[in-house]
Motif scaffolding. Sequence first.
Motif, PDB file in Angstrom:
ATOM      1  N   ASN C 187       0.817  -1.199   0.000  1.00 51.13           N
ATOM      2  CA  ASN C 187       0.000   0.000   0.000  1.00 51.13           C
ATOM      3  C   ASN C 187       0.852   1.250   0.000  1.00 51.13           C
ATOM      4  O   ASN C 187       0.559   2.224  -0.678  1.00 51.13           O
ATOM      5  N   LEU C 188       1.917   1.183   0.786  1.00 53.82           N
ATOM      6  CA  LEU C 188       2.789   2.345   0.923  1.00 53.82           C
ATOM      7  C   LEU C 188       3.426   2.676  -0.424  1.00 53.82           C
ATOM      8  O   LEU C 188       3.570   3.837  -0.799  1.00 53.82           O
ATOM      9  N   PHE C 189       3.772   1.621  -1.163  1.00 56.15           N
ATOM     10  CA  PHE C 189       4.422   1.866  -2.443  1.00 56.15           C
ATOM     11  C   PHE C 189       3.478   2.582  -3.384  1.00 56.15           C
ATOM     12  O   PHE C 189       3.886   3.452  -4.147  1.00 56.15           O
ATOM     13  N   ILE C 190       2.216   2.199  -3.308  1.00 58.20           N
ATOM     14  CA  ILE C 190       1.252   2.903  -4.157  1.00 58.20           C
ATOM     15  C   ILE C 190       1.173   4.363  -3.726  1.00 58.20           C
ATOM     16  O   ILE C 190       1.194   5.271  -4.553  1.00 58.20           O
ATOM     17  N   ILE C 191       1.145   4.559  -2.395  1.00 61.36           N
ATOM     18  CA  ILE C 191       1.052   5.939  -1.910  1.00 61.36           C
ATOM     19  C   ILE C 191       2.278   6.735  -2.346  1.00 61.36           C
ATOM     20  O   ILE C 191       2.197   7.936  -2.594  1.00 61.36           O
ATOM     21  N   SER C 192       3.395   6.031  -2.509  1.00 61.72           N
ATOM     22  CA  SER C 192       4.615   6.755  -2.852  1.00 61.72           C
ATOM     23  C   SER C 192       4.525   7.412  -4.222  1.00 61.72           C
ATOM     24  O   SER C 192       5.343   8.230  -4.577  1.00 61.72           O
ATOM     25  N   LYS C 193       3.474   7.063  -4.988  1.00 61.63           N
ATOM     26  CA  LYS C 193       3.298   7.744  -6.273  1.00 61.63           C
ATOM     27  C   LYS C 193       2.993   9.222  -6.083  1.00 61.63           C
ATOM     28  O   LYS C 193       3.049   9.991  -7.037  1.00 61.63           O
ATOM     29  N   LEU C 194       2.693   9.599  -4.827  1.00 64.74           N
ATOM     30  CA  LEU C 194       2.500  11.012  -4.525  1.00 64.74           C
ATOM     31  C   LEU C 194       3.721  11.818  -4.935  1.00 64.74           C
ATOM     32  O   LEU C 194       3.686  13.041  -4.980  1.00 64.74           O
ATOM     33  N   PHE C 195       4.802  11.109  -5.195  1.00 64.06           N
ATOM     34  CA  PHE C 195       6.051  11.698  -5.644  1.00 64.06           C
ATOM     35  C   PHE C 195       5.845  12.771  -6.708  1.00 64.06           C
ATOM     36  O   PHE C 195       6.538  13.785  -6.716  1.00 64.06           O
ATOM     37  N   ILE C 196       4.888  12.534  -7.598  1.00 66.41           N
ATOM     38  CA  ILE C 196       4.721  13.481  -8.697  1.00 66.41           C
ATOM     39  C   ILE C 196       4.323  14.869  -8.204  1.00 66.41           C
ATOM     40  O   ILE C 196       4.361  15.814  -8.973  1.00 66.41           O
ATOM     41  N   VAL C 197       4.001  14.958  -6.923  1.00 64.47           N
ATOM     42  CA  VAL C 197       3.669  16.271  -6.390  1.00 64.47           C
ATOM     43  C   VAL C 197       4.880  17.185  -6.497  1.00 64.47           C
ATOM     44  O   VAL C 197       4.762  18.403  -6.550  1.00 64.47           O
ATOM     45  N   LEU C 198       6.058  16.607  -6.562  1.00 60.82           N
ATOM     46  CA  LEU C 198       7.269  17.419  -6.687  1.00 60.82           C
ATOM     47  C   LEU C 198       7.258  18.221  -7.972  1.00 60.82           C
ATOM     48  O   LEU C 198       7.885  19.262  -8.068  1.00 60.82           O
ATOM     49  N   SER C 199       6.543  17.716  -8.985  1.00 59.03           N
ATOM     50  CA  SER C 199       6.360  18.537 -10.184  1.00 59.03           C
ATOM     51  C   SER C 199       5.117  19.392 -10.055  1.00 59.03           C
ATOM     52  O   SER C 199       5.166  20.605 -10.200  1.00 59.03           O
ATOM     53  N   PHE C 200       4.008  18.707  -9.752  1.00 57.09           N
ATOM     54  CA  PHE C 200       2.717  19.398  -9.813  1.00 57.09           C
ATOM     55  C   PHE C 200       2.567  20.429  -8.702  1.00 57.09           C
ATOM     56  O   PHE C 200       1.855  21.400  -8.860  1.00 57.09           O
ATOM     57  N   GLY C 201       3.226  20.186  -7.586  1.00 58.77           N
ATOM     58  CA  GLY C 201       3.117  21.103  -6.464  1.00 58.77           C
ATOM     59  C   GLY C 201       3.509  22.518  -6.845  1.00 58.77           C
ATOM     60  O   GLY C 201       2.981  23.487  -6.311  1.00 58.77           O
ATOM     61  N   PHE C 202       4.434  22.642  -7.790  1.00 62.56           N
ATOM     62  CA  PHE C 202       4.894  23.975  -8.152  1.00 62.56           C
ATOM     63  C   PHE C 202       3.874  24.731  -8.987  1.00 62.56           C
ATOM     64  O   PHE C 202       3.900  25.933  -9.067  1.00 62.56           O
TER      65      PHE C 202
END
Lengths: 382, 517, 366, 371
Positions: C187-202
């Motif tokens: 489950n955690l690995f799926i949540i780790s897809k939040l990674f893309i926030v590093l692009s979208f967050g900006f």
Amino acid sequence: MSKESIILLLFIMVLFIIGGCQTQELNESGVVAGLGIDLEEEELQVSMQMARPALPGQSSGSEPAFEVVSAKGRSLSEGLRKITLLFPRNPLVAQANLLVIGEELAKTDLALIADSILRNPSIRKNAVVVVAREVSPKDVLNTQVAMESLSATAIPRMLRNQERQMGIYQEVSLEEFLNKLARPGVDPTAPAVTLIDSINGKAIRLEGTAVFKGREMAGYLDSRESRGLRFLNPGRIQGGLINIPAPFEGPGRVGIEIIRSQTKVEAANTDGQIVMRITYIGEGNYYEQTGEADILRLENIPVLESICAEQIKSDMQACIKQAQKLKSDIFGWGNIVYSQHPAVWAELGPDWEEIFPGVKTEIKVEFELRRTYVTDQSLHYQ
Amino acid sequence: MRYIKNKPESKPSPQEVIHTDIPASLDEIRSQLDTLYQFCSDIVIREFVFGNPETRGLMVYFDGLVNKDEIENNILRPLLLDIDMLDVKGDLTHRDIINDVKTRIISPAELKGVKTWDELIRRIGSGDCALLIDGYGEGLVAGTRSWQSRGIESPDNEVVIFGPKEGFNETLRFNTAQLRRRIKSSNFKIESFVLGRITKTDVIICYIKNIAPDSMVEEVKKRVNGIDIDGILDTNYIKEFIIDDNKTLFSQVMHTERPDRVCGQLLEGKICILVDGSPMALVLPSTFTDYITTPDDYYTYYIPASLLRLLRFTAFWMSLLLPSLYVAVITYHHEMIPTALLLTIAASREGVPFPSFVEALLLEAMFEMLREAGLRLPRAVGPAVSIVGALIIGDAAVRAGLVSTPMVVVVAATGIASFVTPSYNASLVVRILRFGFLFASAVLGFLGIMIVLVIVLLKMVSLSSFGVPYLAPLAPLNLAQISDIMVRRPWFVNRSRPYLEGMRNQQRQGNGKDEGG
Amino acid sequence: MTRISNSQLYCILVGLLTPMAFLQIPGLLAHLLSQNGWIAAFIAIVPGYGLVLLFNYILQHSQHPFPYLLIEHLGQPLGRILGFIYVLLFLFLTSHSLRLFTDFTETNVLPGTPISIHIGVLILALVLGIRAGIGNLARLMEIIVICGLTFVLVLVLIVILQQGEIERLLPVGSLNYNNLAVATGTNLFIISKLFIVLSFGFWCGNKDEAGIVMKKAMITYVLVIGMTTLSVLMAFGGTITSVLTFPTFSMVTLVNIGNFIQNIDIIFIGVWILGIYGIAVLTWFMACYSLQIILNLHDYRFVAAGTALLVGITSILISSNILELLVLTQVFVPVLYCFFFIIIPILLFLLILLKANRSSSLESKI
Amino acid sequence: MLGSCYDLHEINDAAIAQNFSLDLLENGQVAFLAQTTQPVPRSETGETQPSQNISVMGTGRTAAEAARGMFLHFSRLFLWIHANTLFIGENLARQDLTLISDFLMRNRNLRFQTCVYLVCGVSIQDIHKAMNERGFAITSARGITQQIETQAEELGYYTPLANIELLERMLTPGIEPALPQLTVIKEGDKDRIVLQGMGVIKNNRLIGKLNPEQSQGYYYLQSKKKQGGLISIAWSDSPNAMAVMHCTQFTSNTRPFIQEGKLNMKIDIKCELQYLETIGDDNIYVPANQQRLEYLAEEKIKQQVRSCIIQAQQLNSDILGWGLTTARYQPGWWEDMAAQWDQVFPVVGSQVEVECILCSDGLSRESFRFN
């Protein structure tokens, strides 16, 4: 009124008067759904399955939606035309999409009908050819298929569905049949139908493939050999179910559904000897298993694939064996040799009949399993 | 043509005349007028003499566009007769005649001096009457427009049950008058443009200052001014020039014939474009939701109006997807149909020669033909043809076993649903897309429909009309506004206007400062 | 770059996390933990929160969106090389999700249609999507996520009310702790897809609020997956769930409303195709965008058509059968997630922390 | 584009399956029998003729092969998904259910909700013949599903079993399936299909059956299903007097408890009853008799449940799911004993407690009085 217009008027009137002589109104004709030809007492017996026209909603109830009429003649044309002696309407043969050839006729000589069929413009060349096995074509046409109004439309449909689901027989069109009959280096086949007793009374069943040698029928392929024949035909095919024994000891069996496959046939000439190289690539899905064995595991997949490949290969070999026994080149290998090695064919062609039974084959089968449907493992009963 | 130009005695061509000023001498005026209006049988040029000492004058107008009574009574009579009653006693020797005439003598309410032929031509063309006096390079143009026009009728294409029944007609002034009568604020601006090199059509842009975002108004003016075309006959000419994306089916500008609807939209900060000679108003920016709402919603009590709006949504989706869903379901996904229904469908399809997809295509095409035929036929025959077509052909086709009954039902239901969509533009889009969906469903079943839907949605979210996203307020999501999309929000909670980028005054009620009169 | 609103960011994140997991995770959890699978789904909230904090920290301490961020923190050559590896990773993830989807449709709806047709049609739609640009994609994601979440909610409720037997969840205890760890990890690995926030967050309205949005998205994911797992388990029980290839889908086949609306699996697939579209388009977008930054290209939109062939071929060749694909999905892909979306961000975090300390210590010295 | 319609099936090329039956023939082949309905177009006047049912049979080495073997003599494609009943022949059930269970689970065209029946005493062909004779689609295969549901509501004899439950009970340790049985009886010259007893499965084969009384006991233990039931009790005062009550709803609970190291089951059944009729002259339905009526009903149900338990324990098949219950409520105990469950199950003690409440009566408050 000017002179020109009077002439024009006369011309049109003449056209009306003389032009109508070739028209056939639909309600004065009988639509022929299927055609059956057999040899009986030295004469050709022609049977036609006439569709009874019915409006939708006026379902005929118990009586069948067709009528079979048959007549005898010394030639096919005579037989066809003699129908008019006992049937008031003009038969529209062009609608027939099934040709049933009687066993008797097939065993005697196809030359009795081949020329006439080819020459007759009203016989559709994309009709489906079947051989009536141990029954007369008339009986086949006279049998009603469950849920269908006409057996003549049911049989092609049966062939088609059966090919996608079971993968045993292949539909043969009249054009293909005549073509193979005429060309050297290839012999025709046609699926055979017979009558069986079912819960709903008499039923038509596909039973084997008739193998011709030249213009005579040489014998039948059984269902396994027919399956092999289908695998051996070059080109892409879809559908089919094969049944293999479970990979480990035990009583279980495994059903594999073939999704699609492709066969390539090449003729190799090694030291003057013709070797047919057959490459089969197929993919399939795991369809069912019986028994409790834990078969469906990633590490077992190659095993299953190789068993499937073996099974397919042995089906092919069985077919080749039977064809070579009957000395009938139903695979068109002679033709392949001719197109790939014309020089060799020039040499071997005349004696192909003797050479064919001894032709060696190299069969390479690759089979891959793809999907497993609703469950991805074998069930563990506890 | 150069050699003609070089001939000294040749008259200047009309094209050259147009761009010159009006000469002072009346003879010269007369000759130039003749050049300009050669072969124009409807022009009336009347020369006369008035005052003391005698001054020559000339009057030009188009027959049929002017009110002759007014010209006689308000222009000719004062000049020719009443001039004597003035205390100057008709002595005009040292006076600025034209100014006197303008301010003291003639009496039309609308009077303006023009100096160029260009403008003069345009003014007479629109029904004014021009008065030219010898010695002055200026023409007086009196507003004497009066021509036969259609009265104010209720619009045929946008029928409402409640609410005003007036519609626009072909005369621009009547149309602006209808708007002005509804919005009396001085912030309601009506700006006028002239477009069309030959037709010289009056085009107006109206908006409410302080509500419509200034930047958007500027943008619209810029785009409208950029149009260079020989003629404008309908608002659609303008529409095709000013929309953002002209490679799409979706209409990004709304057409309407209803002044009340235009006013409603103006109050939401939108801009309206009207063209002389066309009863259709353009309202922009318009978003997808404008096409499934009708003014009726706002004139009906909010609960039934909301329910009707829901119904319209359903009908919209039905008219878009029903045939393709049906084809997908009966050729790919038989499991979805309840068994009893499936048996019925199977029974009715028994003996139908065509595949379902072809059957649907045939019937849909037939339906579209009937619909088009019904539109174009003379009014007396139209209904008869549609009834004959729909009833007789449909029934006969089923009886003849050419099509199956459920398919007829589906196509008919789709047809009815497509008539529910209030906007003709939107239903045009739906009619075209429907075939796209039909193809997709025949190829990949439901999957195909969904993929086409994604592509269509993608196109829709990519569109914007003058900076407003096409699917607003669905995407980008605006929770405050979305409640007025699915249902009709009651007026008492409808406190704010739909948000437009750059809008200054968003409050409809309460705290909203009503800026300006 | 186009600005996107907070709610759009939320939808993008949810759309990336949920749809694929919705199909595969419940079965996996049931396989590992039998009737207790749902516990793992909810437990993942704790480490998931840690991840959110991690990403937020990196986000707040960087000046540029993701692929450039690597260069910012790691320096020119290393950052660029790593960025390129990420491009490949995103392309691979796109192909993988496409393939999983096509295998799913092949298994359940259209078994006869060749896989290449499915992939071809989807890729066509995807390329159009990327050509539309990220602003429009964000709007599309809003529609997709709203439709999807509503549908899932209704579905889960119907299943629980109709087929749910709460007894099937018993006994609650007796967990195998190893499996629990593995399940939570998945489950955690799926949540780790939040990674893309590093692009979208900006690109979202306010970078500072990205953390809250992430938290919301993470909780939505956990709730959806937890509820789905619960309902699947309540409908089928642990044993059956663990042998089903796609248990969520099989659950849909149970729905029967008034004997009339039945066998609605195809509608489920229809809604779900939207979700898959969202996942694939976002990962592909990340690949294209990263490539643009890494190679200093003019516009990411043109990269889409170029990489289409690559994605298509990869997704066809990725595995030879579904068992292999499932192993890939359950073992290999999580390892990828773990390495690229968890370990590398942690290293990045440490690096930033170190830098910050050094600079602050420098400041204090001065 | 046109080449890609791989999975397109026009509905008029298909046959809609209503039922399918599986059996093992004497030569070891699997027989697959499917019933479909011939669609009859509506006539112009709008009246429909009764649609005809047709059965088609195929044989093969496995279930799928048998099912597809039909296409050698049947021209239409079957749509299995609409089949909502599955009959399993007695021979197959006695031999080995694993011959077909994987097929039932894996095949995407078969629904999990299909009702499963056992055919006992006759062959599946006979059942199909009887179904086809009846002519109307509504009373054939689909009718049987309705029949068992109505029966459960009105009579409370047999419990329907869905395909997925059969599989689940075969796959899950600690519970075994029991299937309702169908047979054909001759009534004049007509064949009639009747529900008769329930077949008890252990592991992968049929090992015995429950008679109607035991089936009723089994029915009261399955409270998740459709509820209802008829309870007639003998009113002991006079030999002819009977009271009949209808069970409107019931709940049953099975909980394991361990007593002196031995596993016991505590079964609680709560019933709400409605008074239906009195037979005989006595005025049975009076307030004073309520407790006694309730007591007698309790005894009746208790007896049925007990006989079911005894039969299950005799056959040593855990159709009651006691193992599973133990696993759920006494996981520790189950872990130790799971391996020997076969030895433990027949000697598990049980304690049945039934509580009946007579809630309502019909239209009349008193028994009918003869004057």
